[in-house]
Design a protein around this motif. Sequence first.
Motif, short mmCIF file in Angstrom:
data_model
loop_
_atom_site.label_atom_id
_atom_site.label_comp_id
_atom_site.label_asym_id
_atom_site.label_seq_id
_atom_site.Cartn_x
_atom_site.Cartn_y
_atom_site.Cartn_z
N VAL A 54 0.85 -1.21 0.00
CA VAL A 54 0.00 0.00 0.00
C VAL A 54 0.88 1.25 0.00
CG1 VAL A 54 -1.74 1.31 1.29
CG2 VAL A 54 -1.89 -1.19 1.15
N CYS A 55 1.89 1.28 0.86
CA CYS A 55 2.75 2.46 0.99
C CYS A 55 4.12 2.27 0.36
CB CYS A 55 2.90 2.84 2.45
SG CYS A 55 3.80 1.61 3.43
N SER A 56 4.35 1.12 -0.23
CA SER A 56 5.64 0.80 -0.86
C SER A 56 6.82 0.94 0.09
CB SER A 56 5.85 1.67 -2.11
OG SER A 56 4.81 1.47 -3.03
N ILE A 87 -0.81 7.58 8.89
CA ILE A 87 0.09 6.45 8.75
C ILE A 87 -0.66 5.34 8.02
CG2 ILE A 87 1.51 7.02 10.73
CD1 ILE A 87 0.04 4.88 12.31
N CYS A 88 0.08 4.50 7.41
CA CYS A 88 -0.49 3.43 6.60
C CYS A 88 -1.08 2.33 7.49
CB CYS A 88 0.60 2.87 5.71
SG CYS A 88 0.05 1.57 4.60
N GLY A 89 -1.93 1.51 6.90
CA GLY A 89 -2.52 0.38 7.61
C GLY A 89 -1.49 -0.65 8.05
N TYR A 101 5.18 1.19 9.54
CA TYR A 101 6.52 0.59 9.46
C TYR A 101 7.00 0.36 8.03
CZ TYR A 101 6.36 -0.19 14.46
OH TYR A 101 6.28 0.01 15.81
N GLY A 102 6.04 0.26 7.12
CA GLY A 102 6.43 -0.01 5.74
C GLY A 102 6.57 -1.50 5.46
N TRP A 103 6.25 -2.32 6.42
CA TRP A 103 6.30 -3.77 6.23
C TRP A 103 5.14 -4.41 7.00
CZ3 TRP A 103 6.79 -5.76 11.08
CH2 TRP A 103 7.51 -5.05 12.03
ZN LIG Z 1 2.12 0.46 4.56
#
Ligand SMILES: [Zn+2]
Length: 100
Positions: free
Chosen positions: A68-70, A80-82, A86-88
């Motif tokens: 989603v956020c690459s 912040i992303c779901g 953290y990005g992972w």
């Molecule tokens: Zn994300």
Amino acid sequence: MPLYLGWTAVVFARESGELWLYDIEWSTGWSPASPFLRRMALRRASLACDELEATLPQRPDEAVTCDVCSGTGRIKEPLICGCGGYGWVIPGEDRGMGIG
Ligand SMILES: [Zn+2]
């Protein structure tokens, strides 16, 4: 101490270091925060409190980059992303319904 205030619940840190969830939507009360909610709440709180950066978990070997956020952890400032910011993500991990 509240770490994260969601639409439906609040994640609190206790003096022991444990993180607990208090549900305000369904009035189910207190429950231990899931591993995902613990990570998400710490990440969110660390944005306002630099001292918490040292408590953030490292990316585990089984984690994969969030599609989603690459891998950035952000989707649109200040959100912040779901993935919890953290990005992972950990494949197959229960991230629940979210708390908003
Ligand atoms: Zn994300």
